[in-house]
Scaffold this active site. Structure first.
Site, PDB file in Angstrom:
ATOM      1  N   GLY A  17     -15.766  -7.369 -62.676  1.00 55.24           N
ATOM      2  CA  GLY A  17     -15.984  -6.925 -63.620  1.00 55.24           C
ATOM      3  C   GLY A  17     -16.068  -5.489 -63.370  1.00 55.24           C
ATOM      4  N   THR A  18     -15.714  -5.442 -64.582  1.00 57.27           N
ATOM      5  CA  THR A  18     -15.679  -3.284 -65.130  1.00 57.27           C
ATOM      6  C   THR A  18     -17.091  -2.496 -65.028  1.00 57.27           C
ATOM      7  OG1 THR A  18     -14.728  -3.506 -67.512  1.00 57.27           O
ATOM      8  CG2 THR A  18     -15.477  -1.705 -67.206  1.00 57.27           C
ATOM      9  N   CYS A  19     -17.806  -2.981 -65.313  1.00 56.14           N
ATOM     10  CA  CYS A  19     -19.214  -2.849 -64.179  1.00 56.14           C
ATOM     11  C   CYS A  19     -18.907  -2.260 -63.136  1.00 56.14           C
ATOM     12  CB  CYS A  19     -20.744  -3.134 -65.046  1.00 56.14           C
ATOM     13  SG  CYS A  19     -22.394  -2.735 -64.334  1.00 56.14           S
ATOM     14  N   HIS A  31     -50.379   9.204 -63.270  1.00 54.64           N
ATOM     15  CA  HIS A  31     -49.887  11.002 -63.212  1.00 54.64           C
ATOM     16  C   HIS A  31     -49.932  10.920 -62.308  1.00 54.64           C
ATOM     17  CE1 HIS A  31     -50.802  15.334 -64.155  1.00 54.64           C
ATOM     18  NE2 HIS A  31     -51.305  15.186 -62.821  1.00 54.64           N
TER      19      HIS A  31
HETATM   20  C1  LIG Z   1     -16.593   5.115 -67.700  1.00 55.72           C
HETATM   21  C2  LIG Z   1     -18.018   4.109 -67.952  1.00 55.72           C
HETATM   22  C3  LIG Z   1     -19.564   4.385 -67.810  1.00 55.72           C
HETATM   23  C4  LIG Z   1     -20.280   3.277 -68.346  1.00 55.72           C
HETATM   24  N1  LIG Z   1     -21.457   3.139 -68.029  1.00 55.72           N
HETATM   25  C5  LIG Z   1     -22.585   2.043 -67.969  1.00 55.72           C
HETATM   26  C6  LIG Z   1     -23.598   2.397 -67.930  1.00 55.72           C
HETATM   27  O1  LIG Z   1     -23.982   3.116 -67.059  1.00 55.72           O
HETATM   28  N2  LIG Z   1     -24.750   0.992 -68.278  1.00 55.72           N
HETATM   29  C7  LIG Z   1     -23.949  -0.091 -68.705  1.00 55.72           C
HETATM   30  O2  LIG Z   1     -25.034  -0.140 -69.273  1.00 55.72           O
HETATM   31  N3  LIG Z   1     -22.651   0.010 -69.675  1.00 55.72           N
HETATM   32  C8  LIG Z   1     -21.793   1.128 -68.703  1.00 55.72           C
HETATM   33  N4  LIG Z   1     -20.427   1.041 -69.829  1.00 55.72           N
HETATM   34  C9  LIG Z   1     -19.944  -0.080 -70.665  1.00 55.72           C
HETATM   35  C10 LIG Z   1     -20.014  -1.391 -68.916  1.00 55.72           C
HETATM   36  O3  LIG Z   1     -19.230  -0.747 -68.224  1.00 55.72           O
HETATM   37  C11 LIG Z   1     -19.273  -2.606 -69.969  1.00 55.72           C
HETATM   38  O4  LIG Z   1     -19.841  -2.561 -71.725  1.00 55.72           O
HETATM   39  C12 LIG Z   1     -19.913  -3.462 -69.528  1.00 55.72           C
HETATM   40  O5  LIG Z   1     -18.303  -4.000 -68.122  1.00 55.72           O
HETATM   41  C13 LIG Z   1     -18.717  -4.664 -70.257  1.00 55.72           C
HETATM   42  O6  LIG Z   1     -18.624  -6.120 -69.427  1.00 55.72           O
HETATM   43  P1  LIG Z   1     -18.243  -7.437 -70.319  1.00 55.72           P
HETATM   44  O7  LIG Z   1     -19.132  -8.335 -69.456  1.00 55.72           O
HETATM   45  O8  LIG Z   1     -17.673  -6.773 -71.917  1.00 55.72           O
HETATM   46  O9  LIG Z   1     -16.098  -7.339 -69.359  1.00 55.72           O
HETATM   47  P2  LIG Z   1     -16.062  -7.133 -68.206  1.00 55.72           P
HETATM   48  O10 LIG Z   1     -17.148  -6.117 -67.215  1.00 55.72           O
HETATM   49  O11 LIG Z   1     -15.096  -5.698 -69.289  1.00 55.72           O
HETATM   50  O12 LIG Z   1     -15.403  -7.688 -67.940  1.00 55.72           O
HETATM   51  C14 LIG Z   1     -13.549  -8.274 -68.533  1.00 55.72           C
HETATM   52  C15 LIG Z   1     -12.846  -9.152 -67.385  1.00 55.72           C
HETATM   53  O13 LIG Z   1     -11.891  -9.760 -67.931  1.00 55.72           O
HETATM   54  C16 LIG Z   1     -10.925 -10.032 -67.075  1.00 55.72           C
HETATM   55  N5  LIG Z   1      -9.940 -10.171 -67.950  1.00 55.72           N
HETATM   56  C17 LIG Z   1      -9.179  -9.442 -68.755  1.00 55.72           C
HETATM   57  N6  LIG Z   1      -8.148 -10.170 -69.847  1.00 55.72           N
HETATM   58  C18 LIG Z   1      -7.901 -11.253 -68.231  1.00 55.72           C
HETATM   59  C19 LIG Z   1      -6.783 -12.721 -68.929  1.00 55.72           C
HETATM   60  N7  LIG Z   1      -6.578 -12.238 -69.920  1.00 55.72           N
HETATM   61  N8  LIG Z   1      -7.154 -13.261 -67.965  1.00 55.72           N
HETATM   62  C20 LIG Z   1      -8.212 -13.503 -66.568  1.00 55.72           C
HETATM   63  N9  LIG Z   1      -8.740 -12.051 -66.724  1.00 55.72           N
HETATM   64  C21 LIG Z   1      -8.816 -10.995 -67.804  1.00 55.72           C
HETATM   65  C22 LIG Z   1     -10.435  -8.133 -67.147  1.00 55.72           C
HETATM   66  O14 LIG Z   1     -10.388  -7.797 -65.244  1.00 55.72           O
HETATM   67  C23 LIG Z   1     -12.186  -8.035 -66.584  1.00 55.72           C
HETATM   68  O15 LIG Z   1     -12.421  -8.268 -64.905  1.00 55.72           O
HETATM   69  C24 LIG Z   1     -18.840   2.611 -68.862  1.00 55.72           C
HETATM   70  C25 LIG Z   1     -18.105   1.774 -69.303  1.00 55.72           C
HETATM   71  C26 LIG Z   1     -17.194   2.790 -68.847  1.00 55.72           C
HETATM   72  C27 LIG Z   1     -15.905   2.877 -68.828  1.00 55.72           C
END
Ligand SMILES: Cc1cc2nc3c(=O)[nH]c(=O)nc-3n(C[C@H](O)[C@H](O)[C@H](O)COP(=O)(O)OP(=O)(O)OC[C@H]3O[C@@H](n4cnc5c(N)ncnc54)[C@H](O)[C@@H]3O)c2cc1C
Length: 478
Positions: free
Chosen positions: A50-52, A463
């Site tokens: 995933g994104t994280c 502390h």
């Molecule tokens: C630069 C940046 C820094 C961040 N830092 C932090 C942090 O320090 N701490 C924190 O808590 N949050 C942070 N976030 C936010 C966090 O990354 C997101 O809130 C979190 O990853 C969202 O997860 P999710 O479970 O919604 O899905 P995601 O992890 O976004 O996963 C969704 C998945 O669905 C897949 N997908 C999409 N459409 C389809 C499809 N049609 N078929 C099959 N697969 C598909 C995608 O490829 C993806 O892998 C940050 C975000 C960014 C952009």
């Protein structure tokens, strides 16, 4: 690896749980239910984990931690560190000239990310028994998707229960000219071959300020352009001003009340013109103007899944969509855009699917902004508490008053705790300083346990720690 039985090409494969998108909530639920012996298919079209793991929290925090090391090394002389040449002569001045090696930085980041991806791919997923389909899912009917597999084949899968967890993607707003200038998103910053000479950051939300802080620490000249009155719109003005001061201390120019009205190229440079007529130019442009839900092309209409006016999947407090048996979680469901919120969505679903009551309503979701110094936040801001009609007590103390901050020399920032004067319970806190993201967890636990501010003030805290600042700040209330 035990897998769900695979059906012949055109037939629909029936499974207990179908997860579309392997984000934090999706992969957690898929693994849990598969471990319980259910037939689970999870479809992921992009990177495992995933994104994280791949392009957000983990790589950015890896880079930020490296940039903080750089800063420590550059300022080490003030802590009494000396550097000597082999002949014993003093070379301490060289410390201030320390620079990052972008290739080495990238390698480390890739190793951290790669390690986590490999753990998912080789250990966690196969160990759970889920079937991972690498491809893009699109709904074709009730609880049913067609998956265009990466290898060119197609599969159709129907879940007795379905979870949509497709996340968000960087939003590209309608600013005239934006389509014709080269611009980066946060993902591009993770793979830069070289540092930009002057980075314009459009957007002063969490991602914009974190990236501005990171780039500032790496020695890049940065101008942050934000339309709101102060950065981090949701924060109180005093908290946001302190974050902005931290950015400025890193050399970042912070422009607020500066809505971008147009973007253009002037030779090799990008120029942003703001509503009030300011022209700001830089060598590169980073867009940090929020994230849009990934719903396009998902075929949600075919599944009976409705969207909100903002384009997120419409869910109730049990994460149920408008289609029976179909849930949504994480960013795409409009949950707070943090990995820990998505993980909490998973826990809500875990309980609901096991027949226990669970809800997302009223949950306390803290957050951190990993600027340097960092900001940790939990609960209401002072403004929110007043708007909600609380009679409010506010305690503040400078981070410099915390003994631990004295020992490290990192004294920027302050602690702010908002209390309900009537019940004496803590309503919220914002902490700016080293380890602020950890310090607010103590406040969060106090809030969950309904402790009064006096109990937190009088708790014996180790502390010298940054958490001890909670004793100090609450002492100011009496
Ligand atoms: C630069 C940046 C820094 C961040 N830092 C932090 C942090 O320090 N701490 C924190 O808590 N949050 C942070 N976030 C936010 C966090 O990354 C997101 O809130 C979190 O990853 C969202 O997860 P999710 O479970 O919604 O899905 P995601 O992890 O976004 O996963 C969704 C998945 O669905 C897949 N997908 C999409 N459409 C389809 C499809 N049609 N078929 C099959 N697969 C598909 C995608 O490829 C993806 O892998 C940050 C975000 C960014 C952009």
């Amino acid at each position: 690896m035990p897998t769900a039985p695979t059906a012949p090409q055109d037939a629909v494969q029936d499974v207990d749980l179908l997860v579309v998108g392997g984000g934090k909530a999706g992969k957690s639920l898929a693994m849990l239910r598969a471990k319980k012996g259910e037939r689970v298919v999870m479809v992921e079209r992009d990177k495992i984990g995933g994104t994280c793991v791949n392009v957000a929290c983990i790589p950015t925090k890896t880079l930020i931690s490296a940039a903080r090391v750089l800063r420590e090394v550059q300022g080490a002389a003030s802590s009494g560190v000396r550097l000597a040449e082999p002949d014993g002569s003093d070379a301490t001045g060289l410390l201030a000239r320390a620079r990052t090696d972008l290739d080495a930085l990238r390698e480390r980041k890739e190793a951290v990310v790669g390690g986590m991806v490999a753990a998912h791919e080789n250990v966690l997923f196969p160990g759970s028994g889920l079937e991972l389909l690498r491809g893009t899912a699109r709904f074709t009917g009730e609880r049913t998707v067609e998956v265009a597999l990466d290898d060119g084949r197609t599969r159709r899968v129907r879940g007795a229960t379905v979870l949509i967890n497709t996340g968000t993607t960087p939003a590209v707003p309608a600013v005239p000219g934006l389509e014709s200038v080269p611009c980066w998103t946060s993902e591009d910053l993770l793979t830069l071959p070289e540092l930009p000479e002057h980075l314009l950051v459009l957007g002063g939300g969490v991602i914009g300020v974190e990236m501005a802080s990171l780039m500032g620490m790496l020695g890049v000249s940065v101008t942050l352009i934000h339309s709101g009155e102060h950065v981090l719109d949701r924060e109180d003005a005093d908290v946001a001003a302190e974050v902005a001061r931290g950015l400025e201390a890193l050399g970042v120019t912070v422009l607020t009340g500066a809505r971008a009205q147009g973007v253009s190229r002037d030779g090799e440079r990008t120029v942003v013109v703001t509503e009030d007529g300011r022209r700001v130019s830089g060598s590169h442009l980073l867009l940090a103007l929020g994230r849009a839900p990934v719903t396009q092309g998902l075929g949600l209409e075919a599944a009976g899944v409705e969207l909100t006016d903002q384009g997120f999947v419409r869910v109730n407090e049990r994460l149920e969509t408008t289609a029976p048996g179909v849930y949504a979680a994480g960013d795409v469901a409009g949950s707070p855009q943090f990995t820990h919120a998505s993980w909490n969505d998973f826990r809500v679903l875990r309980d609901l699917l096991d027949g226990r009551e669970a809800t997302t309503a009223g949950r306390l979701v803290p957050w951190a902004v990993f600027t340097t110094p960092e900001l940790g936040h939990v609960g209401m801001t002072e403004a929110e508490a007043r708007r909600a009609g609380h009679e409010v007590l506010v305690a503040t103390t400078p981070t410099a008053a915390v003994p631990r901050a004295r020992t490290t020399g990192r004294t920027e920032g302050f602690y702010k705790v908002v209390v309900d004067a009537r019940t004496e319970e803590v309503l919220g806190a914002a902490v700016i300083g080293d380890g602020a993201s950890e310090v607010v967890t103590s406040v969060q636990m106090a809030m969950l346990g309904h402790l009064t501010w006096r109990q937190l003030r009088d708790a014996v805290i180790t502390h010298p720690t940054m958490a001890e600042g909670l004793n100090i700040v609450l002492d100011t209330l009496g």
